[in-house]
Design an enzyme around this catalytic site. Sequence first.
Site, mmCIF file in Angstrom:
data_model
loop_
_atom_site.group_PDB
_atom_site.id
_atom_site.type_symbol
_atom_site.label_atom_id
_atom_site.label_comp_id
_atom_site.label_asym_id
_atom_site.label_seq_id
_atom_site.Cartn_x
_atom_site.Cartn_y
_atom_site.Cartn_z
ATOM 1 N N HIS A 90 0.838 -1.203 0.000
ATOM 2 C CA HIS A 90 0.000 0.000 0.000
ATOM 3 C C HIS A 90 0.865 1.242 0.000
ATOM 4 O O HIS A 90 1.852 1.320 0.718
ATOM 5 C CB HIS A 90 -0.904 0.011 1.244
ATOM 6 C CG HIS A 90 -2.037 0.978 1.108
ATOM 7 N ND1 HIS A 90 -3.277 0.615 0.620
ATOM 8 C CD2 HIS A 90 -2.121 2.293 1.378
ATOM 9 C CE1 HIS A 90 -4.066 1.664 0.606
ATOM 10 N NE2 HIS A 90 -3.399 2.702 1.059
ATOM 11 N N ASP A 169 -14.273 3.103 6.448
ATOM 12 C CA ASP A 169 -13.207 3.833 5.755
ATOM 13 C C ASP A 169 -13.664 4.247 4.366
ATOM 14 O O ASP A 169 -13.388 5.356 3.917
ATOM 15 C CB ASP A 169 -11.928 2.995 5.642
ATOM 16 C CG ASP A 169 -10.899 3.718 4.773
ATOM 17 O OD1 ASP A 169 -10.463 4.807 5.186
ATOM 18 O OD2 ASP A 169 -10.582 3.242 3.680
ATOM 19 N N ARG A 176 -13.464 12.655 3.070
ATOM 20 C CA ARG A 176 -12.204 13.390 3.278
ATOM 21 C C ARG A 176 -11.696 13.968 1.964
ATOM 22 O O ARG A 176 -11.161 15.069 1.921
ATOM 23 C CB ARG A 176 -11.139 12.454 3.875
ATOM 24 C CG ARG A 176 -11.373 12.131 5.335
ATOM 25 C CD ARG A 176 -10.440 11.023 5.803
ATOM 26 N NE ARG A 176 -9.056 11.342 5.608
ATOM 27 C CZ ARG A 176 -8.110 10.457 5.289
ATOM 28 N NH1 ARG A 176 -8.416 9.168 5.130
ATOM 29 N NH2 ARG A 176 -6.873 10.824 5.131
ATOM 30 N N SER A 191 -7.019 4.876 8.237
ATOM 31 C CA SER A 191 -7.620 4.556 6.944
ATOM 32 C C SER A 191 -6.866 3.390 6.295
ATOM 33 O O SER A 191 -7.461 2.380 5.881
ATOM 34 C CB SER A 191 -7.568 5.799 6.049
ATOM 35 O OG SER A 191 -7.785 5.471 4.715
ATOM 36 N N LYS A 195 -8.075 -1.023 6.442
ATOM 37 C CA LYS A 195 -8.297 -1.800 5.210
ATOM 38 C C LYS A 195 -7.313 -2.953 5.108
ATOM 39 O O LYS A 195 -7.675 -4.055 4.720
ATOM 40 C CB LYS A 195 -8.057 -0.927 3.971
ATOM 41 C CG LYS A 195 -8.997 0.195 3.797
ATOM 42 C CD LYS A 195 -8.765 0.857 2.457
ATOM 43 C CE LYS A 195 -7.620 1.837 2.505
ATOM 44 N NZ LYS A 195 -8.032 3.228 2.389
HETATM 45 N N1 URA Z 1 -4.351 6.094 1.439
HETATM 46 C C1 URA Z 1 -5.400 5.644 2.164
HETATM 47 O O1 URA Z 1 -5.870 4.540 1.974
HETATM 48 N N2 URA Z 1 -5.915 6.446 3.079
HETATM 49 C C2 URA Z 1 -5.427 7.663 3.326
HETATM 50 O O2 URA Z 1 -5.930 8.325 4.193
HETATM 51 C C3 URA Z 1 -4.334 8.131 2.575
HETATM 52 C C4 URA Z 1 -3.806 7.318 1.629
#
Ligand code: URA
Length: 442
Positions: A90, A169, A176, A191, A195
């Site tokens: 990620h 989220d 957001r 966030s 996930k």
């Molecule tokens: N990536 C995400 O999944 N969430 C964030 O808040 C910022 C980047």
Amino acid sequence: MSAKAWATMNAVDIITKKKDGKILSPEELEYMVMGYTRGEIPDYQMSALLMAIVLNGMTREETVRLTEIMRDSGEVMDLSGIKGIKVDKHSTGGVGDKTTLIAAPIAAAAGVPIAKMSGRGLGFTGGTVDKMEAIPGFRTSMTREEFINSVNTGGIAVIGQTGRIAPADKKIYALRDVTGTTQSLALITSSIMSKKLAAGSDAILLDVKCGRGAFMKSEEDARQLAEWMVEIGNAAGKKTMAVISDMNQPLGRAVGNALEVIEVMDVLKGRGPADITELSLTLAGGMIMLGGFANTMEEGHAKAVSLVEEGKALEKFREFVAGQGGNPHITEDYTILGKGRHILEVKADRDGLVTGLDAMAIGLASQHIGAGRARKDDAIDMTAGIILNKKIGDKVNKGDVLCTLMGNDSIKIETGAAEAMGAYELGSDAPEKNRLIKQIIE
Ligand code: URA
């Protein structure tokens, strides 16, 4: 939480408490997050709370609790039907960051099972799901059975975050994106980690961006974000590591969905720009190591280089695209991705050296010409984007093309060109070199 405790709480008190810089209890966080997810708390109250969090921050304990509430707001995936160590990756978000679409097929070609969920663009940053949807026919959603079967047969599947995984989220992320509340250590940590913990992989590689085009501007903030996330991941029993990488200027030369997919294929063919190639190989090396196919990052990196040189990584990318319904011929024929009707070149107004290229300004220009969203349900122009003909350190003569904007809306492109021009800094002294890979946190 008991029904009685729930009944005594109200959103205004909780928003006010955070506005006053106080610490929210786990119950208060749950009340707001779950109430919002179920539609009982409206957008305007959640936006106010998010802004108070951005301005006043949260403690590490509040952040851990928020992560758990968001993880448990939906299903926690069981990937035990897939053999091997499943490795997820990620990025905290950047401009021109297409590393997932490069590193994931390379790691899959090494034998690491990739069962990955990715996100859409957020604010000025792009998202892997939007990029994949630039490929005609590509499906970013699948049933659970299809997802597991695809990984078991082809070794890789990448889908959008389903509504079942961390739905809190999903809803808060979209809010957001359009309320100026993206830049917060606590919100980004919770966030991403909610996930990742719900998505079921055994190991997680995080690419934490830092610089002008990242949510974390300083290396210190990026390190703190990396440490919080690595700690939360390891505490939850997932082997987690982070690479901190530079995002002062965009990665590679392409920004915008279809343009970035072309650059992905160039890197997989061994002819991509040096920066995106190097970072992708490092991330792929980390994934290969976490997946148990190398003992060290260096060994993983060397394997990644060979897989690209032997054409196996490109072949895996082609299989991956075909496996998700996309047209695999894009690897030989880039025109399948389409082209914007309008092209505008931004030219240098004097001689000099490129001393700065503000990644955030380029990200915003690209968003404004149609490559990203201004409102939650805006459609994206997949062909919209910017080619950076010049990057930091390049010499320019007056009249040289600095960058090229393309897309389908000529008026937006005109305004975007002015923004892109403003992103370039020209000077006479050679700029300081920024290290691309700043730190690895295990
Ligand atoms: N990536 C995400 O999944 N969430 C964030 O808040 C910022 C980047």
